[in-house]
Design an enzyme around this catalytic site. Structure first.
Site, PDB file in Angstrom:
ATOM      1  CG  ASP A 138      39.184  27.938  44.181  1.00 40.38           C
ATOM      2  OD1 ASP A 138      39.220  29.160  43.964  1.00 40.38           O
ATOM      3  OD2 ASP A 138      40.019  27.151  43.703  1.00 40.38           O
ATOM      4  CB  ILE A 139      36.873  31.723  47.816  1.00 44.57           C
ATOM      5  CG1 ILE A 139      36.403  33.149  48.157  1.00 44.57           C
ATOM      6  CG2 ILE A 139      38.339  31.512  48.201  1.00 44.57           C
ATOM      7  CD1 ILE A 139      36.351  33.436  49.643  1.00 44.57           C
TER       8      ILE A 139
END
Length: 287
Positions: free
Chosen positions: A108-109
């Site tokens: 994820d980011i």
């Protein structure tokens, strides 16, 4: 001999089989001038187009399986394009002729660390399949008081919204005050699973980094935003792990043991390349 359409597209590096099944179902692929259907099989001489662009069909013997290890920084997303204009993990990768890099899973980011890419969509598909149970290791910084009861719950299993989950191992790595580091391992890649496990114990993850995928470790010499191509031995380790035939060819020269001075030069070159890419992207945004 005919093959499944999604397998042919995956081998050409246009995505994993799971992704390509969605692409075919959306009507974005044609075979010999007709819109393809999910389940279609194609011959070696078929004329395939994806979004109107011709696909170079290659046999298994013509393909060279390549794998990159990428040090993902926080702030990059794992999609090829982003409507919001955020940087993606594909921005810095070397260009491929007649193929595309396929990411082996996602981070994820807000997660950094090791992310593998391959030119072989079938390899990516098998590595991501839950049945393979490839071990992942993460370095996690947790904020809050962590009790032995909480750690035991994370080892034995807790119920998340998508089913029961647990860490296979949890190893304390020290820290300062309420910020404590742990190394954890698990054998599946559910969305945000590491964070959700800690959050189930009302603990906050303030840093998360993947440091190992199977036996492939994140090299300490690899800077954030940098990549390195895996040698034939490590490529075949991944292929054998998912029951694929060994690759016989490689596009990189055999590795030689570098002196400490040459190793520093190589590391500096990677850092300069990362810095140039970041500076060029900043200039384009300002324009």
């Amino acid at each position: 001999m005919s093959e499944k359409l999604q397998k042919v597209l995956a081998r050409a590096g246009h995505g994993s089989r799971r992704e390509l099944e969605q692409v075919i179902a959306a009507g974005r692929v044609s075979v010999d001038g007709k819109v393809a259907q999910l389940g279609d099989r194609v011959e070696a001489d078929a004329k395939i187009r994806l979004d109107g662009h011709a696909v170079q069909v290659r046999s298994q013997d013509e393909m060279v399986c390549r794998v990159l290890a990428y040090h993902k920084p926080e702030g990059e997303i794992c999609s090829r394009k982003d409507p919001q204009g955020r940087p993606t993990v594909f921005d810095r990768l070397p260009k491929l002729k007649g193929a595309r890099w396929v990411a082996v899973g996602r981070l994820d980011i807000n997660t950094s660390g090791l992310l593998l890419f391959t030119s072989d969509g079938e390899l990516a598909n098998r590595l991501m399949h839950p049945a393979q149970e490839v071990e992942r290791e993460y370095a996690v910084r947790v904020f809050g008081e962590v009790s032995e009861e909480q750690l035991q719950a994370l080892r034995t299993g807790v119920m998340l919204e998508d089913g029961e989950a647990a860490f296979d191992t949890i190893k304390p790595m020290g820290g300062e005050g309420l910020n404590q580091w742990y190394h954890v391992t698990l054998k599946e890649g559910r969305n945000r699973e590491v964070r959700r496990l800690w959050e189930s114990q009302e603990l906050q993850v303030s840093r998360l980094m993947r440091i190992r995928y199977g036996d492939i470790e994140l090299a300490k010499s690899l800077p954030r935003g940098g990549w390195e191509e895996l040698n034939l031995t490590r490529v075949n380790y991944l292929r054998e792990m998912v029951q694929l035939p060994r690759e016989q060819k490689t596009l990189i020269t055999p590795e030689k043991k570098l002196s400490s001075a040459r190793a520093k030069v190589k590391k500096a070159k990677i850092r300069r390349a990362v810095r140039r890419h970041t500076e060029n992207k900043t200039r384009r945004v300002k324009k």
